[in-house]
Design an enzyme around this catalytic site. Structure first.
Site, PDB file in Angstrom:
ATOM      1  N   ASP A   9       0.855  -1.189   0.000  1.00 39.34           N
ATOM      2  CA  ASP A   9       0.000   0.000   0.000  1.00 39.34           C
ATOM      3  C   ASP A   9       0.892   1.240   0.000  1.00 39.34           C
ATOM      4  O   ASP A   9       2.033   1.199   0.487  1.00 39.34           O
ATOM      5  CB  ASP A   9      -0.919   0.017   1.225  1.00 39.34           C
ATOM      6  N   GLU A  11       0.787   5.749   0.451  1.00 38.92           N
ATOM      7  CA  GLU A  11       0.081   7.004   0.703  1.00 38.92           C
ATOM      8  C   GLU A  11       0.753   8.072  -0.148  1.00 38.92           C
ATOM      9  O   GLU A  11       1.972   7.995  -0.416  1.00 38.92           O
ATOM     10  CB  GLU A  11       0.123   7.380   2.185  1.00 38.92           C
ATOM     11  N   GLU A  54      -6.821  17.599   1.663  1.00 38.74           N
ATOM     12  CA  GLU A  54      -7.729  16.441   1.623  1.00 38.74           C
ATOM     13  C   GLU A  54      -6.966  15.144   1.872  1.00 38.74           C
ATOM     14  O   GLU A  54      -7.478  14.228   2.517  1.00 38.74           O
ATOM     15  CB  GLU A  54      -8.453  16.370   0.272  1.00 38.74           C
ATOM     16  N   HIS A  59      -4.753  10.442   5.611  1.00 39.73           N
ATOM     17  CA  HIS A  59      -3.664   9.661   6.215  1.00 39.73           C
ATOM     18  C   HIS A  59      -2.971  10.340   7.392  1.00 39.73           C
ATOM     19  O   HIS A  59      -2.221   9.685   8.116  1.00 39.73           O
ATOM     20  CB  HIS A  59      -2.621   9.271   5.157  1.00 39.73           C
ATOM     21  N   HIS A 155      -5.729   6.255   7.458  1.00 43.79           N
ATOM     22  CA  HIS A 155      -5.018   5.374   6.536  1.00 43.79           C
ATOM     23  C   HIS A 155      -3.529   5.431   6.841  1.00 43.79           C
ATOM     24  O   HIS A 155      -2.983   6.473   7.199  1.00 43.79           O
ATOM     25  CB  HIS A 155      -5.250   5.818   5.094  1.00 43.79           C
ATOM     26  N   ASP A 160      -2.340  -0.615   6.721  1.00 39.38           N
ATOM     27  CA  ASP A 160      -3.295  -1.068   5.713  1.00 39.38           C
ATOM     28  C   ASP A 160      -2.809  -2.314   4.999  1.00 39.38           C
ATOM     29  O   ASP A 160      -3.608  -3.187   4.634  1.00 39.38           O
ATOM     30  CB  ASP A 160      -3.558   0.045   4.702  1.00 39.38           C
TER      31      ASP A 160
END
Length: 236
Positions: A9, A11, A54, A59, A155, A160
């Site tokens: 994963d 970010e 946003e 995260h 997140h 994750d």
């Protein structure tokens, strides 16, 4: 041959790499033959640009936090060698692969595209095939497969990935490791090696024997089976 999978994963500073957005965190969990190995990969990266508000709301990673973190070119070789030859397991793989390929391309050092060194399995597509018409984001899948995601208030790439590994294993084969310590009866003990032995002072087992009527019905059934030949279930 060992089957190596990397549950991955990322970010990012924002959604679209074509608009200059960059990776700021990579989290990977290694599975070999469906078992967690502990050989994980986790890094924060200074994107050299501002993170969208946003994205920070999603995260929680701030510009200030990333100021002293390595640049992508400083971790690229190690990261590429870590994932090389593995099957990547990613939820909504197009998003992460798009950002990864963009980062490698920005280096102008002849790095390959991710698909050239790894195969990719998209668990979002898999979940949609298994559960059409239902929510299939990671939180929804955790509820569906009874996976604890209570620590996921924001997140995070490594967290994750760990959660997705549990989801993936549940989606593709159910329980993969027996927790024999759970739900033990009072009359049993857990021995080394996962062997469950009954206590010596347990209540005696109840033995139910067939009645005369049941014996007779059984013999009648064997008579039917034996017509035209010998019955294997009847002692001669």
């Amino acid at each position: 041959m060992a089957h190596r999978q990397i549950v991955l994963d990322t970010e990012t500073t924002g959604i679209d790499p074509k608009q200059g957005h960059r990776i700021i965190e990579i989290g990977c969990v290694e599975l070999v033959n469906r078992r967690l190995t502990g050989n994980n990969f986790h890094v924060y990266i200074n994107p050299q640009r501002e993170i969208e508000e946003e994205a920070i709301d999603v995260h929680g990673i701030t510009n200030e936090f990333l100021r002293d973190k390595p640049l992508y070119h400083q971790i690229a070789h190690e990261f590429l060698e870590y994932i090389r030859g593995a099957e990547l397991v990613i939820h909504n793989a197009a998003f992460d692969i798009g950002h990864m390929d963009n980062e490698f391309a920005l280096l102008n050092q002849g790095f390959p595209n991710t698909a050239d060194v790894c195969s990719v399995l998209d668990t979002l597509k898999m979940a949609r095939d298994l559960h059409p018409g239902q929510k299939n984001n990671l939180d929804a899948l955790c509820r569906r497969y009874d996976i604890d995601n209570s620590k996921r208030t924001l997140h995070g790439a490594l967290l994750d990935s760990e959660i997705l590994a549990d989801v993936y294993l549940s989606m593709t084969g159910g329980q993969v490791k027996l927790n024999l310590n759970q739900n033990k009866d009072e009359g049993s003990t857990q021995q080394a090696g996962g062997i469950r032995r009954l206590s010596a002072d347990r209540a005696p087992l109840v033995v139910l024997r067939a009645t005369e009527q049941e014996h007779a019905a059984h013999e009648e059934r064997l008579d039917l089976v034996a017509k035209g030949g010998q019955c294997l279930w009847r002692a001669e």
